[in-house]
Design a protein around this motif. Structure first.
Motif, PDB file in Angstrom:
ATOM      1  N   ASP A 194       1.106  -1.136   0.112  1.00  0.00           N
ATOM      2  CA  ASP A 194       0.199  -0.226   0.096  1.00  0.00           C
ATOM      3  C   ASP A 194       1.102   0.911   0.036  1.00  0.00           C
ATOM      4  N   LYS A 195       2.267   1.466   0.246  1.00  0.00           N
ATOM      5  CA  LYS A 195       2.868   1.980   0.846  1.00  0.00           C
ATOM      6  C   LYS A 195       4.234   2.093   0.161  1.00  0.00           C
ATOM      7  N   ILE A 196       4.986   3.024  -0.202  1.00  0.00           N
ATOM      8  CA  ILE A 196       6.460   3.155  -0.129  1.00  0.00           C
ATOM      9  C   ILE A 196       7.250   4.138   0.490  1.00  0.00           C
ATOM     10  N   LYS A 197       7.801   3.540   1.548  1.00  0.00           N
ATOM     11  CA  LYS A 197       8.369   4.586   2.155  1.00  0.00           C
ATOM     12  C   LYS A 197       9.966   5.247   2.117  1.00  0.00           C
ATOM     13  N   LEU A 198      10.259   5.694   1.182  1.00  0.00           N
ATOM     14  CA  LEU A 198      11.817   6.291   0.475  1.00  0.00           C
ATOM     15  C   LEU A 198      12.481   5.995   2.098  1.00  0.00           C
ATOM     16  N   ASP A 199      13.637   6.039   1.694  1.00  0.00           N
ATOM     17  CA  ASP A 199      14.697   5.963   3.044  1.00  0.00           C
ATOM     18  C   ASP A 199      15.128   7.347   3.398  1.00  0.00           C
ATOM     19  N   ARG A 200      15.570   7.645   4.641  1.00  0.00           N
ATOM     20  CA  ARG A 200      16.010   9.395   4.911  1.00  0.00           C
ATOM     21  C   ARG A 200      17.401   9.412   3.776  1.00  0.00           C
ATOM     22  N   SER A 201      17.653   8.668   4.248  1.00  0.00           N
ATOM     23  CA  SER A 201      19.633   9.037   2.876  1.00  0.00           C
ATOM     24  C   SER A 201      19.254   9.482   1.823  1.00  0.00           C
ATOM     25  N   PHE A 202      18.115   8.844   1.546  1.00  0.00           N
ATOM     26  CA  PHE A 202      18.280  10.038   0.250  1.00  0.00           C
ATOM     27  C   PHE A 202      17.499  11.065  -0.106  1.00  0.00           C
ATOM     28  N   VAL A 203      16.726  11.578   1.536  1.00  0.00           N
ATOM     29  CA  VAL A 203      15.704  13.180   1.956  1.00  0.00           C
ATOM     30  C   VAL A 203      17.025  13.927   1.868  1.00  0.00           C
ATOM     31  N   ALA A 204      18.363  12.897   2.871  1.00  0.00           N
ATOM     32  CA  ALA A 204      18.434  13.958   3.413  1.00  0.00           C
ATOM     33  C   ALA A 204      19.624  14.236   2.255  1.00  0.00           C
ATOM     34  N   GLY A 205      20.253  13.986   0.889  1.00  0.00           N
ATOM     35  CA  GLY A 205      20.662  14.564   0.167  1.00  0.00           C
ATOM     36  C   GLY A 205      20.818  14.844  -0.851  1.00  0.00           C
ATOM     37  N   ILE A 206      19.238  14.833  -1.136  1.00  0.00           N
ATOM     38  CA  ILE A 206      17.898  16.092  -1.867  1.00  0.00           C
ATOM     39  C   ILE A 206      19.080  17.284  -2.191  1.00  0.00           C
ATOM     40  N   GLU A 207      19.548  18.534  -1.326  1.00  0.00           N
ATOM     41  CA  GLU A 207      19.627  19.669  -1.808  1.00  0.00           C
ATOM     42  C   GLU A 207      20.924  19.756  -2.660  1.00  0.00           C
ATOM     43  N   THR A 208      21.831  18.500  -2.363  1.00  0.00           N
ATOM     44  CA  THR A 208      23.379  18.341  -3.104  1.00  0.00           C
ATOM     45  C   THR A 208      23.332  17.276  -3.994  1.00  0.00           C
ATOM     46  N   ASP A 209      22.703  16.371  -3.762  1.00  0.00           N
ATOM     47  CA  ASP A 209      23.291  15.284  -5.187  1.00  0.00           C
ATOM     48  C   ASP A 209      21.588  15.406  -6.080  1.00  0.00           C
ATOM     49  N   PRO A 210      22.240  15.751  -7.416  1.00  0.00           N
ATOM     50  CA  PRO A 210      21.262  15.891  -7.833  1.00  0.00           C
ATOM     51  C   PRO A 210      20.711  13.991  -7.978  1.00  0.00           C
ATOM     52  N   GLY A 211      21.422  12.877  -7.898  1.00  0.00           N
ATOM     53  CA  GLY A 211      21.091  11.348  -8.176  1.00  0.00           C
ATOM     54  C   GLY A 211      19.842  11.371  -6.957  1.00  0.00           C
ATOM     55  N   ASN A 212      20.070  11.822  -6.033  1.00  0.00           N
ATOM     56  CA  ASN A 212      19.250  11.948  -4.870  1.00  0.00           C
ATOM     57  C   ASN A 212      17.393  12.215  -5.615  1.00  0.00           C
ATOM     58  N   THR A 230       3.311   7.205  -0.750  1.00  0.00           N
ATOM     59  CA  THR A 230       4.567   7.481  -1.232  1.00  0.00           C
ATOM     60  C   THR A 230       4.281   8.478   0.146  1.00  0.00           C
ATOM     61  N   LEU A 231       6.014   7.808   0.885  1.00  0.00           N
ATOM     62  CA  LEU A 231       5.536   8.721   1.957  1.00  0.00           C
ATOM     63  C   LEU A 231       7.091   9.049   2.303  1.00  0.00           C
ATOM     64  N   ALA A 232       8.285   9.703   2.254  1.00  0.00           N
ATOM     65  CA  ALA A 232       9.564  10.511   2.681  1.00  0.00           C
ATOM     66  C   ALA A 232       9.838  10.094   4.000  1.00  0.00           C
ATOM     67  N   GLU A 233      11.271   9.595   4.844  1.00  0.00           N
ATOM     68  CA  GLU A 233      11.450   9.703   6.174  1.00  0.00           C
ATOM     69  C   GLU A 233      12.475  10.786   6.213  1.00  0.00           C
ATOM     70  N   GLY A 234      12.236  11.313   7.592  1.00  0.00           N
ATOM     71  CA  GLY A 234      13.820  11.983   7.743  1.00  0.00           C
ATOM     72  C   GLY A 234      13.936  13.689   7.243  1.00  0.00           C
ATOM     73  N   ILE A 235      12.282  14.142   7.084  1.00  0.00           N
ATOM     74  CA  ILE A 235      13.002  15.390   6.565  1.00  0.00           C
ATOM     75  C   ILE A 235      12.832  15.921   7.712  1.00  0.00           C
ATOM     76  N   GLU A 236      14.203  16.809   7.793  1.00  0.00           N
ATOM     77  CA  GLU A 236      14.654  17.909   8.561  1.00  0.00           C
ATOM     78  C   GLU A 236      14.670  18.967   8.420  1.00  0.00           C
ATOM     79  N   THR A 237      14.367  20.197   7.239  1.00  0.00           N
ATOM     80  CA  THR A 237      14.262  20.674   6.871  1.00  0.00           C
ATOM     81  C   THR A 237      13.240  21.452   6.094  1.00  0.00           C
TER      82      THR A 237
END
Ligand code: C2E
Ligand code: MG
Ligand code: MG
Ligand code: MG
Length: 283
Positions: A194-212, A230-237
């Protein structure tokens, strides 16, 4: 000399094995006592839906309030609990406590519970879940089981059967830490998650790494193809929140929106004057 060293190597292993057995035994005893003495607690982290910025529910996260060592994080004892088999009774306690708590909440709120791959290998899991739902009166639709890709790697047929049975009960299935496991994507075709929880490691790099960002996008594509959320984990900013919103994620979770908190604090959020809906909608 060869004979002598062989003998001492043998003795060395014997000692190692005995120490290992003693260590396991000691830890099993400690975990069993912790369960008996009611030293485990659940913390609850809010999950926010981005369609209306409201509260979707909470993820239950275990803590061990050790009489001498204080609050212990799950990564420090879940692996040991898995190793010793104690994860089965501890996992059952988690399920019962989480469902009992959520049953008192407004019926639009869901509760997410993490299940270990070892619980899936244990034959009593389905019966346990059925009786916990029955006892607590929680509607199955409000329970979301979080599994990792590893569940689908081991004893695949048995796991798939179990997942299908859970789905038939109306329970929702989320794939946790998505993108970090060893598995191929082909397993996604074999059961209706029913849902995919994207690991927070991909969220953490989203600002710097276009691959993420490419991965963040690909996951939305995969999920929509399967009619899953879809759920994104580890949103800090704020920036991360803005990006994931723009990419069309259904839900978010992370320190920016709320840390895992004791039940009383979660209930103050739910029943109190200030529901996070208001706070979050201003983000
Ligand atoms: P998880 O299921 O992926 O849970 C999310 C973890 O990320 C939690 O750590 C949470 O505190 C942390 N987290 C949430 N938002 C943020 C953020 O914005 N930034 C950062 N840096 N971290 C964030 P926690 O509570 O220490 O749990 C760690 C893992 O332990 C969980 O990962 C889960 O795999 C396992 N776990 C926790 N409770 C249980 C349980 O009851 N049963 C089982 N089998 N495993 C559990
Ligand atoms: Mg989880
Ligand atoms: Mg996770
Ligand atoms: Mg994680």
């Amino acid at each position: 000399a060869a004979k002598g060293s062989g003998r001492s190597t043998y003795r060395f292993y014997q000692t190692e094995m005995r120490l290992e057995a003693e260590r396991r035994h000691q830890l099993t005893v400690e975990l069993r006592e912790a369960l008996q003495n009611d030293e485990f607690e659940l913390y609850y982290q809010p999950i926010i839906r981005l369609d209306n910025d409201g509260l979707s529910g909470f993820e239950a996260l275990i803590r061990w309030r050790h009489p001498e060592r204080g609050l212990i994080a799950p990564m420090e004892f879940i692996p040991v609990a898995e190793e010793t088999g104690m994860i089965v009774p501890i996992g059952e306690w988690v399920l019962r406590e989480a469902c009992r708590t959520a049953a008192r909440w407004p019926s639009d709120l869901k509760i997410a519970v993490n299940l270990s791959v070892y619980q899936f290998r244990h034959t009593g899991l389905l019966a346990t879940i059925v009786s916990v739902l029955d006892e607590t009166g929680l509607r199955p639709e409000r329970l979301e089981i979080e599994i990792t890709e590893s569940v689908l790697l081991s004893e695949v047929e048995q796991s798939l059967q179990l997942l299908r049975a859970l789905k038939e009960l109306g329970i929702r299935i989320a794939i946790d830490d998505f993108g970090t496991g060893y598995s191929s994507l082909s397993y996604l075709r074999s059961f209706a998650f029913d849902k995919i929880k994207l690991d927070r490691s991909f969220v953490a790099g989203i600002e710097t790494d276009p691959g993420n960002l490419a991965i963040v996008r690909a996951v939305v594509g995969i999920a929509s193809g399967f009619n899953a959320m879809t759920l994104a984990e580890g949103i800090e900013t704020e920036e991360q929140l803005g990006k994931l919103r723009a990419e069309g994620y259904s839900e978010v979770q992370g320190f920016l929106l709320g840390r895992p908190m004791p039940r009383q604090d979660a209930e103050a959020l739910i029943f109190g004057e200030k529901r996070p809906v208001k706070r979050v909608s201003s983000l």
